[in-house]
Design an enzyme around this catalytic site. Structure first.
Site, PDB file in Angstrom:
ATOM      1  N   GLU A 228       0.894  -1.163   0.000  1.00  0.00           N
ATOM      2  CA  GLU A 228       0.000   0.000   0.000  1.00  0.00           C
ATOM      3  C   GLU A 228       0.926   1.205   0.000  1.00  0.00           C
ATOM      4  O   GLU A 228       1.535   1.526   1.021  1.00  0.00           O
ATOM      5  CB  GLU A 228      -0.896  -0.083   1.249  1.00  0.00           C
ATOM      6  CG  GLU A 228      -2.179   0.700   1.116  1.00  0.00           C
ATOM      7  CD  GLU A 228      -1.981   2.134   1.511  1.00  0.00           C
ATOM      8  OE1 GLU A 228      -1.634   2.941   0.603  1.00  0.00           O
ATOM      9  OE2 GLU A 228      -2.156   2.458   2.689  1.00  0.00           O
ATOM     10  N   CYS A 262      -1.644   9.011   2.471  1.00  0.00           N
ATOM     11  CA  CYS A 262      -1.566   8.514   1.083  1.00  0.00           C
ATOM     12  C   CYS A 262      -2.857   8.827   0.339  1.00  0.00           C
ATOM     13  O   CYS A 262      -2.832   9.018  -0.869  1.00  0.00           O
ATOM     14  CB  CYS A 262      -1.274   7.022   1.083  1.00  0.00           C
ATOM     15  SG  CYS A 262      -2.402   6.072   2.103  1.00  0.00           S
TER      16      CYS A 262
END
Ligand SMILES: O=CCCCC(=O)O
Length: 454
Positions: A228, A262
């Protein structure tokens, strides 16, 4: 060598922790591997009892953990409290749903009975970042452990106290010894741990550079990995959007967690018809943000986690300005102490400018103007990243149609991108691969085994 816990507000070292030697790592990996045998033998319902207890520990110790997060990485205390609440929710969610997600599946075939069973892989190495130092670990570990895996954590080097508090939380929740351990190791040592035969798989949340390394080593040793990584999420505002609502949501989407996420909105793609009004409103709301002590209720803008990260961000802003972006507000350091950065808006950004092409991991909003929805989709997809994105319009049918055309793991219509235990989370392109959360996440670290009976 040591790991330092540094207060981002003052720059003062709070505590330091020695890095482990190889023999300590070896002992702990042996203990965790051996604990996995017993853990896997428990039923999902038995494991759920521990997971619910962990949720209870998060609720009980909410304030202690929230202060710890704020002390180590600087986020607003109210955001740190919300992070701990989310950990409790994640634990409860997987305690409740793991038995359904992992239930045997009977499949009709030429056998008298054939089925798919979901079994643990072994010990999972979780390599985690500092920006949500509790939640990111729980997001990965709660489903993996409910599936019968044990976990070792290599946390970011600037949050060692959070890393140790997580281990303590599992202990306090009564988990069997060594089912969850924190390793006090460097990134180089983590490479050796990935290769270790006692580690079955690895999951990383972190930078693209770290992702490439982890995938390379995991690949060399034929180990499953989930990555991720970074993102540069588009936030597309169409001509029929409710601008008052959208601008307020945009400020949250960009500046929460001091922009260090993110899935923060990073590129605001605005159709010309509304661009001036949107930028004006966004600027007005941004001017209301107040930098200060993250523990005060009145503060709405925290320091960044580290001064070096603030400096990298500032250099990206300066390079973007030199290449044609215009400065609407901010673009400078705040104060002389701590890693504060002024909330910044860059306008007239286009492909080829660093603010468009690179991930900006901090409080800098980037405005990109386009003629129409088609150009918005094209520019949204003109990015190496593919993590999240959002579309803002009063026409939700049109919004959904556009969402389907965005190259990303999650696209929200009229909502700020967030993770949710019920929904899969992860990216495509350079944002990584594999999924966390939901039944997709819990099935990443299992042996999907076919059993065929003649
Ligand atoms: O850097 C990634 C942040 C994701 C936070 C979340 O899971 O909500």
């Amino acid at each position: 060598m040591s790991m330092l816990s540094i207060n981002p507000i003052t720059g003062q070292t709070i505590q330091f922790f020695p890095i482990w030697q190889a023999d300590t790592i070896d002992t702990v990996l042996r203990e965790v591997e051996s604990a996995q045998v017993g853990w896997a033998l428990l039923s999902v319902e038995q494991r759920a009892v521990y997971m619910r207890q962990l949720a209870g520990v998060f609720r009980q110790r909410r304030d202690d953990y929230a202060h710890l997060i704020t002390d180590e990485m600087g986020k607003l205390l109210k955001e740190a409290r919300a992070e701990i609440d989310k950990c409790a929710w994640g634990c409860d969610y997987f305690a409740e749903h793991a038995s359904t997600y992992l239930a045997d599946e009977i499949i009709v075939s030429d056998a008298s009975r054939s089925l798919v069973v979901y079994q643990p892989l072994g010990t999972l190495l979780c390599i985690m970042p500092w920006n949500f130092p509790f939640w990111q670990l729980i997001r990965a570990a709660a489903p993996a452990m409910m599936a019968g895996n044990t976990v070792v954590l290599k946390h970011a080097s600037n949050v060692p106290r959070c890393a140790l508090a997580l281990e303590e939380a599992f202990r306090e929740a009564g988990f069997p010894a060594n089912t969850f351990r924190t390793l006090m190791i460097t990134a180089n040592q983590a490479e050796t741990v990935i290769a270790d035969k006692r580690i079955a798989a690895v999951t990383l949340t972190g930078s693209n550079a770290a992702g490439r390394k982890v995938a390379t080593i995991a690949g060399q040793h034929l180990k499953k990995c989930v990555l991720e990584l970074g993102g540069s999420d588009p936030f597309i505002v169409l001509d029929d959007a409710d601008l008052e609502f959208t601008a307020a949501q945009a400020v949250t989407a960009r500046f929460q967690n001091m922009g260090q996420s993110c899935i923060a909105a990073k590129r605001f793609i605005l159709v010309d018809a509304i661009a001036d009004t949107f930028v004006q409103r966004f600027k007005m709301l941004t001017s209301e943000l107040r930098s200060g002590d993250p523990k005060l209720e009145t503060t709405t803008l925290a320091p960044m986690a580290r001064a070096d990260l603030r400096d990298i961000l500032h250099a990206q802003v300066e390079r973007s300005l030199a290449m044609g972006a215009t400065l609407v507000t901010g673009g400078k350091l705040v104060g002389t102490e701590g890693a504060y950065y002024a909330p910044t808006i860059l306008d007239q950004v286009r492909p080829g400018i660093p603010a468009f092409d690179e991930e900006l991991f901090g409080p800098v909003a980037v405005m990109v103007r386009v003629k129409n929805a088609e150009e918005a989709i094209r520019l949204a997809n003109q990015s190496p990243f593919g993590l999240g994105g959002s579309v803002w319009t009063r026409d939700v049918t049109r919004g959904e149609a556009i969402a389907r055309q965005i190259q990303a793991g999650s696209v929200f219509v009229n909502g700020v991108v967030k993770s949710d235990p019920r929904l899969p989370f992860g990216g495509i392109k350079e944002s990584g691969f594999g999924r966390e959360l939901s039944y997709h996440g819990i099935r990443e670290f299992v042996n999907i085994k076919t059993v065929w009976v003649g």
